[in-house]
Design a protein around this motif. Structure first.
Motif, PDB file in Angstrom:
ATOM      1  N   SER A   1       0.867  -1.178   0.000  1.00  0.00           N
ATOM      2  CA  SER A   1       0.000   0.000   0.000  1.00  0.00           C
ATOM      3  C   SER A   1       0.902   1.225   0.000  1.00  0.00           C
ATOM      4  CB  SER A   1      -0.905   0.011   1.236  1.00  0.00           C
ATOM      5  OG  SER A   1      -1.733  -1.131   1.269  1.00  0.00           O
ATOM      6  N   HIS A   2       0.377   2.328  -0.532  1.00  0.00           N
ATOM      7  CA  HIS A   2       1.201   3.530  -0.534  1.00  0.00           C
ATOM      8  C   HIS A   2       0.350   4.778  -0.319  1.00  0.00           C
ATOM      9  CE1 HIS A   2       0.965   5.332  -4.852  1.00  0.00           C
ATOM     10  NE2 HIS A   2      -0.187   4.813  -4.534  1.00  0.00           N
ATOM     11  N   ILE A   3       1.021   5.828   0.102  1.00  0.00           N
ATOM     12  CA  ILE A   3       0.438   7.168   0.178  1.00  0.00           C
ATOM     13  C   ILE A   3       1.289   8.035  -0.737  1.00  0.00           C
ATOM     14  CG2 ILE A   3      -0.027   9.152   1.669  1.00  0.00           C
ATOM     15  CD1 ILE A   3      -0.137   7.092   4.019  1.00  0.00           C
ATOM     16  N   LEU A   4       0.638   8.702  -1.681  1.00  0.00           N
ATOM     17  CA  LEU A   4       1.366   9.491  -2.672  1.00  0.00           C
ATOM     18  C   LEU A   4       1.084  10.974  -2.485  1.00  0.00           C
ATOM     19  CD1 LEU A   4       2.998   9.907  -5.300  1.00  0.00           C
ATOM     20  CD2 LEU A   4       0.858   9.521  -6.567  1.00  0.00           C
ATOM     21  N   ILE A   5       2.129  11.742  -2.308  1.00  0.00           N
ATOM     22  CA  ILE A   5       2.051  13.197  -2.373  1.00  0.00           C
ATOM     23  C   ILE A   5       2.593  13.581  -3.750  1.00  0.00           C
ATOM     24  CG2 ILE A   5       2.709  15.395  -1.340  1.00  0.00           C
ATOM     25  CD1 ILE A   5       1.021  13.576   0.479  1.00  0.00           C
ATOM     26  N   ARG A   6       1.702  13.991  -4.648  1.00  0.00           N
ATOM     27  CA  ARG A   6       2.114  14.242  -6.028  1.00  0.00           C
ATOM     28  C   ARG A   6       3.064  15.437  -6.117  1.00  0.00           C
ATOM     29  NH1 ARG A   6       0.039  11.372 -10.005  1.00  0.00           N
ATOM     30  NH2 ARG A   6      -1.822  10.119  -9.604  1.00  0.00           N
TER      31      ARG A   6
ATOM     32  N   HIS B   1       6.391   8.967  -2.316  1.00  0.00           N
ATOM     33  CA  HIS B   1       5.592   7.831  -1.835  1.00  0.00           C
ATOM     34  C   HIS B   1       6.019   7.446  -0.418  1.00  0.00           C
ATOM     35  CE1 HIS B   1       4.426   6.634  -6.067  1.00  0.00           C
ATOM     36  NE2 HIS B   1       5.526   7.328  -6.302  1.00  0.00           N
ATOM     37  N   ILE B   2       5.027   7.010   0.373  1.00  0.00           N
ATOM     38  CA  ILE B   2       5.279   6.316   1.635  1.00  0.00           C
ATOM     39  C   ILE B   2       4.653   4.937   1.457  1.00  0.00           C
ATOM     40  CG2 ILE B   2       4.829   6.288   4.114  1.00  0.00           C
ATOM     41  CD1 ILE B   2       4.306   9.444   3.576  1.00  0.00           C
TER      42      ILE B   2
END
Length: 630
Positions: free
Chosen positions: A268-273, A357-358
């Motif tokens: 899974s990831h968290i994206l800050i564009r 990405h995290i």
């Protein structure tokens, strides 16, 4: 695919394949104007679109759909998609765009063309463009320099007109704030939910009401069509035969993907564009945002919730889940991070062309390597089953030819030594026992008219040939045959109407200023309260999507909607409890992606508007006959 091939390019053969893909892609961008060859599917302002050009684009589009569906596409789906119309529309629109680019006077200079060619890494040696390599690769692909550069010039011109049109799109800060607050302002509501089932026991329709309902809805109670068939079955039974070792080895090698599965990982990831070309100040701020979210994740906050709140990626709605993937299927930095982690581990900030990405590794699926010895029994069954199907098809084909030659199903069956079977009248939902193993044949039977012979029908258990002796179309039954169904349907409808009326009465009193809790207590209903939610997080509430959307429109001045909201035989009476705007810090984080989304939407609208204008002004003729022949 192109980036994957580039990463894996280790030999001149693979590198040449990459180049060919690029060349094909560029040359498939239509070189509007044709080449004077016969066969024209359409003309756009007297400019032809050739049949060859259409066929190339059609084949390419069909191939893309096949990749999506992982194999063959049913002809019915191709028809439903309107694939030919899609392709023709694309070609017409691209022709119009290129014509408008030329009319506008947008140039593609020789310098631009030269720079585009020299920027292609496939034509470089030791970091420098090689004219000899350029000519060699084109020659190997049977392309002249003139042909290649003409295609490339067309592609550059197409890009120019699109960029020119998109340049007219502008987004103001006011529009960004309006969209941001629409998506992120939160509400909390109180509501009553009245279900049709709660009013069912109060319904007892009269005979007259049942008769009237039946007369108004006779179409719902028509009998199913029925058919009577003669049919032949050709079961694909497993055959008894010996198999050589070479047969087993060949099958095993041809299907190694089934027996050798590489390691796969789910993350899974968290994206800050963030764009590579964004100002350094913006990049720094976005990286800091990612660092803040990373700290929250490592402090133990729920990763799924963080993804839902902060990730600027479509996967956010699923908690950032990227699903399973193997090496070579993800952006390289993201892949390197994932394959260096342990389950449950959270990465640092990983930078890709998409942004920051995290990542959290969820699961590892170990590689599977099934040996020939382990797979032998399964392979043997598969080969025998396949050969059994082939033998069944050959037999069905011989019998079918005999039927066509003799004009008789019975004589064809007799000559082929197959048992001719017959049915009584039956519906599609209740076929005879022998045909239940061949549902494809049953479906085909109800697509035929009386006196029609089917083709050879492929079924999961073999093949079939059917002939429709008799067909009975749907009929209106007497009420006595369906009275229980009619009564149940009427009660269901009356229950929903009663629930709606009760909800509307409550809403009217609520709009007069009465208290929701007092109204609910008097009627014996329970007032429910939602959690705080916004447009971005509405999917996480217990409210149906339509009801949640209406809730988000309520304000302090208008805390009650104009009408009762309904979903799935439930009726909702809503009242705004509180509303709070999203804070400025959240706006600063979301401002750029919101602006980008708005700008992209405006750019697409700008292009669409221009194309529609061109279509209205254009003279377009389509050769239906030529299209049908392709």
């Amino acid at each position: 695919m192109l980036s994957l091939l580039r990463r894996k390019a280790r030999s001149p053969i693979i590198q040449a394949a990459v180049v060919i893909i690029i060349l094909v892609f560029i040359l498939w961008v239509p070189q509007m104007g044709g080449n004077g060859e016969p066969g024209t599917v359409a003309t756009v302002n007297d400019q032809p679109i050739s049949s060859r050009e259409f066929q190339r684009r059609y084949d390419d589009t069909l191939s893309q759909y096949r990749d999506q569906f992982e194999g063959a596409i049913p002809s019915e789906l191709i028809e439903a998609l309107g694939l030919r119309e899609q392709v023709l529309t694309q070609l017409v629109q691209e022709t119009l765009l290129l014509q408008s680019a030329r009319d506008t006077g947008l140039p593609v200079s020789s310098e631009e063309l030269q720079q585009a060619v020299q920027s292609m890494g496939e034509f470089t040696e030791n970091g420098r463009f090689s004219m000899q390599l350029y000519r060699d690769i084109l020659a190997a692909s049977r392309l002249s320099v003139h042909e290649f550069e003409a295609g490339l010039r067309t592609d550059l011109l197409r890009r120019k007109i699109l960029e020119h049109l998109m340049g007219f799109a502008r987004v103001s800060e006011e529009e960004v704030r309006e969209r941001f607050h629409r998506d992120h302002d939160q509400v909390r509501i109180s509501y009553l939910r009245l279900q049709a089932d709660d009013f069912r026991t109060a319904q007892d329709p009269t005979r007259e009401e049942i008769e009237a309902y039946f007369e108004e809805n006779t179409g719902r109670y028509l009998t199913s069509p029925r058919v009577r068939l003669d049919y032949l079955l050709f079961p694909a039974d497993d055959v008894e035969m010996s198999l050589d070792e070479e047969d087993l080895i060949a099958y095993y090698e041809q299907n190694r993907d089934r027996f050798d599965t590489p390691e796969q990982r789910r993350a899974s990831h968290i994206l800050i564009r963030s764009r590579d070309d964004a100002p350094e100040e913006t990049r720094t701020r976005q990286r800091q945002q990612a660092a803040t979210v990373l700290e929250l994740a490592r402090d133990g906050q729920d990763f799924r919730e963080l993804a839902l709140l902060y990730s600027e990626d479509r996967s956010a709605e699923g908690g950032g889940d990227l699903g399973f993937f193997r090496r070579g299927e993800m952006l390289e930095p993201l892949e390197e991070a994932v394959f260096a982690m342990e389950p449950g581990e959270i990465s640092g900030i990983v930078e890709t062309s998409l942004g920051f990405h995290i990542i959290r590794l969820e699961e590892i699926q170990a590689p599977q390597n099934i040996s020939l010895a382990e797979a032998e029994a399964e392979i043997r069954r598969e080969i025998l089953r396949s050969r059994g199907r082939q033998m069944a098809f050959n037999r069905a084909n011989e019998v079918y030819e005999s039927i066509l030659t003799t004009g008789s199903l019975a004589r064809g069956a007799e000559e082929g030594g197959v048992s001719l079977q017959s049915t009584g009248m039956f519906t599609e939902g209740q076929p005879p026992a022998d045909l239940r193993r061949h549902p494809e044949a049953v479906t085909a039977a109800f697509d035929l008219n009386r006196g029609e012979l089917s083709s050879i029908i492929t079924t999961r258990d073999g093949y079939a040939i059917i002939y429709v002796q008799e067909r009975e179309e749907p009929q209106t039954p007497p009420l006595s045959d369906v009275v229980d169904r009619v009564r149940a349907d009427l009660i269901e409808e009356q229950s929903a109407q009663a629930a709606r009326r009760a909800a509307e009465e409550l809403l009217a009193e609520l709009r007069e200023g009465k208290d929701l809790q007092n109204l609910a207590t008097a009627k014996g209903y329970r007032v429910r309260e939602s959690a705080w939610f916004s447009q971005a997080t509405a999917a996480a509430t217990d409210l149906p999507a339509r009801v949640a959307r209406t809730s988000l429109t309520l304000t302090a001045e208008n805390p009650v909607p104009a009408s009762v909201q309904s979903a799935n035989d439930s009726f909702y009476v809503l009242k705004l409890q509180q509303r709070r705007p999203a804070d400025e810090d959240l706006f600063q984080r979301w401002a750029e992606p919101v602006e980008n989304d708005l700008l992209m939407a405006k750019q697409e609208a700008m292009i669409d508007t221009w194309i529609q204008h061109l279509l209205q002004e254009a003279k377009i003729t389509v050769s239906e006959g030529e299209l049908r022949n392709l």
